[in-house]
Write a protein that holds these residues in place. Structure first.
Motif, mmCIF file in Angstrom:
data_model
loop_
_atom_site.group_PDB
_atom_site.id
_atom_site.type_symbol
_atom_site.label_atom_id
_atom_site.label_comp_id
_atom_site.label_asym_id
_atom_site.label_seq_id
_atom_site.Cartn_x
_atom_site.Cartn_y
_atom_site.Cartn_z
ATOM 1 N N ASN A 634 0.911 -1.089 0.080
ATOM 2 C CA ASN A 634 0.143 0.069 0.228
ATOM 3 C C ASN A 634 1.027 1.291 -0.062
ATOM 4 N N ALA A 635 0.913 2.000 -1.096
ATOM 5 C CA ALA A 635 1.654 2.997 -1.217
ATOM 6 C C ALA A 635 1.461 4.162 -0.290
ATOM 7 N N TRP A 636 0.243 4.136 -0.113
ATOM 8 C CA TRP A 636 -0.463 5.423 1.135
ATOM 9 C C TRP A 636 0.139 5.070 2.407
ATOM 10 N N SER A 637 0.670 3.816 2.881
ATOM 11 C CA SER A 637 0.862 3.828 4.298
ATOM 12 C C SER A 637 2.047 2.976 4.487
ATOM 13 N N TRP A 638 2.760 2.630 3.533
ATOM 14 C CA TRP A 638 4.085 2.006 3.819
ATOM 15 C C TRP A 638 5.238 2.948 3.028
#
Length: 670
Positions: A634-638
């Motif tokens: 997940n690019a928005w959380s990792w």
């Protein structure tokens, strides 16, 4: 049936030493429909030579709209205006990209001074109607056609702008009628090379609002096991007339936030509200639902950093206000007596829309508005991209992309793509060389894992959040694939070039879903999809990418396997070595149409929890042959730092590899 004219962007880029430079337009040229001889899918701009720069982050949405539409007119041929929409520091993406261009720059402390400087370049103002939000989009379309800016009446007067067209009183709140008028009257004059979808307004957070926590789930519950009826006493926020209650996610990094299916409100014991989410009864109380969705249980939910807010106005003299909620999962409920947001014009991406003379609307893909959106797609040539986004968050995304796919239009998520005219004009070297594979000569009975950041089809993500992730000092510590849009060839060559040139040996750029634009292959008319595949092949060959992350299409709310025919089309028309696809089931690794296709597997949480989920799945493996897992990140959380942390936990039997090595192995095993 409406006839559709098919066109294909050819491969007419100028090349030298393995690098391609996309041509711009001659001075004074007006962008027109692409042809196979132009070598472009989208309109082009000349390379900027000098930029006038201003920080507009503190300006109102109305002033930002005035400036971005001015930017569209001024930048139509050779870009001259560039704005920062963040905080004005040199560590923000807008500032970083400006620095990277190494262009002479003049800074304006008051960006609105640029209106006077360039007033002679515009015919005047198209005045929108503040009482009818969608009139802002009609005004934007007209601004491109009339070489004008978008303003309200006060702005036009303050800046000495002649009123070219006054839209006040021309429309009412019937969105279908407004955009029907626009389609009937303006379509013959706009570019048919693209169409745009932008929200006319945005919700802006009010500063210094004090929220009081009312309830919090402290356990990471994702299975609805805490579902129940909860009495929330918000009496402490009585006194100013309206109480605002916000539902958010108590664990923002794993995507299982508050889910609500019923609300009852009592003031001094007397019921003043009762509703179910998604019903007409909810509408008077839903203050802000833009970051939430309606689920399959008629529930409203919001995950990660999202939230939704209800407002309640108890009678004068109320001393007790209790909100009874049926809810579950990782809820965080808070309340305030201050209006937490305000509504402003949505300014972003309007420079590109105005410069290209595009038609812009905002039509939720369902009901009458969805029918009108279908009419829009039918009027445009096959492959004319839909640039911007869709209403109604996740459900709007699925339905909107599906309608666009049926209509032969790839989607380019671009609603927050800032300074698009500048980035489209700034040419930069892009290599067409394919990354060499780190070849593993003999596959072992190991778990071969490849990890991929999503969201790369989204050019605003490539411009903004991806740049922040890319600048993480831990990037390159462990192998990671980065989805990216090959259409940055035309919408942001400098962006693509930067990522390509600064990638480490452990960074691999792969094509974002599902090729030359975000689309659902299974929803296309087959003959139209062939044209999309040819376009995808052209852009991949010019960017050196040979792996794609692809969607398929949904049936019964599930993502299905790409058909053999679609996979064979990818093999025939593109240089792909393999396809990663969305998937709802167990691990998937098959050969379809001559290409290996793997389902994207994922797990909630960060490194330790992701590793635990991997271990649980690998425990079912018999160890007699290699196991291949394509892991979604997940690019928005990792961040790359967390990829590095996960990599440190992956001992035998795991081997973490890039996607090109992964598919090289898989091609020999399947």
């Amino acid at each position: 049936m409406v006839s559709r004219r098919t066109f294909l962007a050819g491969s007419g880029a100028l090349t030298a030493g393995g690098f391609g430079l996309l041509p711009g337009l001659p001075a004074g040229a007006v962008p027109t429909l692409s042809t196979t001889t132009s070598g472009r899918l989208l309109p082009g701009f000349e390379r900027p030579k000098h930029l006038h720069y201003g920080d507009v982050s503190k300006l109102s949405g109305g002033d930002q709209t005035l400036l971005t539409t001015l930017q569209g007119i001024v930048n139509r041929t050779r870009p001259e205006l560039y704005f920062s929409f963040d905080t004005g520091t040199m560590s923000t993406p807008d500032a970083k990209w400006l620095t990277d261009m190494h262009l002479p720059t003049t800074t304006y402390q008051n960006p609105l001074d640029l209106v006077a400087r360039y007033r002679h370049r515009v015919r005047g103002a198209i005045v929108h109607d503040p009482a009818v939000p969608d009139s802002l989009n009609v005004a934007t379309t007209l601004a491109g056609l009339e070489s004008a800016v978008v303003a309200d009446a006060d702005q036009a007067k303050a800046h000495g702008l002649r009123i070219v067209k006054d839209l006040r009183g021309m429309f009412d709140d019937d969105r279908v009628k407004t955009y029907r008028w626009q389609l009937d009257n303006l379509f013959p004059r706009v570019t048919h090379q693209l169409l745009a979808g932008l929200p006319p307004t945005r919700v802006v957070a009010v500063e210094n609002v004090q929220w009081q926590e009312i309830a919090r789930e402290t356990r990471q519950i994702r299975d609805s096991s805490n579902r129940g009826s909860y009495d929330l006493d918000v009496s402490a926020k009585l006194g100013k007339g309206t109480v605002f209650v916000r539902f958010a996610d108590s664990f923002t990094d794993d995507g299982w936030g508050a889910s609500v299916s019923e609300i009852t409100v009592k003031a001094n014991g007397t019921q003043i509200a009762h509703f179910l989410p998604g019903t007409p009864q909810e509408a008077p109380f839903l203050f802000d639902g833009v970051n939430s969705s309606i689920g399959g249980e008629a529930n409203r939910f919001s995950d990660g950093g999202g939230y939704f807010i209800y407002q309640f106005e108890p009678p004068a003299g109320t001393t007790s206000l209790v909100v009874t909620v049926t809810m579950w999962n990782q809820y965080l409920v808070s309340a305030t007596d201050t209006s937490p947001t305000r509504i402003e014009p949505f300014a972003y991406f309007r420079d590109y829309v105005v410069a290209t003379k595009a038609l812009v609307s905002w039509l939720p893909p369902g009901g009458e508005t969805g029918d009108l959106l279908v009419e829009h797609f039918a009027k445009y040539p096959t492959l004319a991209p839909y640039m911007g986004w869709f209403a109604n968050d996740v459900s709007g995304e699925w339905d909107g992309v599906d309608l666009a796919s049926q209509g032969g239009s790839p989607v380019i998520a671009a609603d927050f793509y800032m300074n698009g005219t500048v980035h489209a004009g700034f040419s930069a070297p892009i290599s067409d060389k394919v990354r060499p594979v780190r070849r593993i000569n003999k596959p072992k009975n190991k778990v071969y894992l490849t990890l991929t950041f999503g969201e790369g089809d989204n050019i605003q993500y490539c411009q903004r959040h991806m740049r922040d992730l890319w600048d993480d000092p831990k990037r390159g510590d462990a192998p990671a694939n980065w989805t990216i849009s090959p259409l940055l060839l035309e919408t942001g060559p400098g962006l693509f070039s930067h990522y390509q040139r600064t990638a480490t040996a452990n960074d691999l750029l792969v094509c974002g879903p599902s090729g030359a634009g975000y689309t659902y292959p299974g929803s296309w008319v087959p003959s139209d999809f062939t044209q999309f595949l040819k376009l995808t092949g052209s852009t991949l060959r010019r960017t050196g990418m040979d792996v794609v992350y692809s969607y398929s299409h949904r049936e019964n709310d599930k993502w299905v396997l790409l058909s053999p025919e679609i996979a064979a089309g990818f093999k025939k028309y593109t240089p792909l070595k393999g396809i990663m696809q969305t998937w709802d089931g167990d691990l998937l690794a098959v050969r379809q149409g001559g290409l290996p296709v793997v389902g994207q597997w994922g797990a909630p949480g960060k490194a330790a929890e992701y590793k635990a989920a991997l271990d649980a799945r690998v425990a079912q493996w018999d160890g007699t042959k290699p196991l291949f897992i394509s892991g979604g990140i997940n690019a928005w959380s990792w961040t790359p730092s967390e990829i590095s942390e996960l990599a440190s936990l992956l001992k035998d039997p795991y081997e973490l590899v890039l996607a090109n090595t992964f598919f090289d192995l898989l091609n020999r095993v399947l």
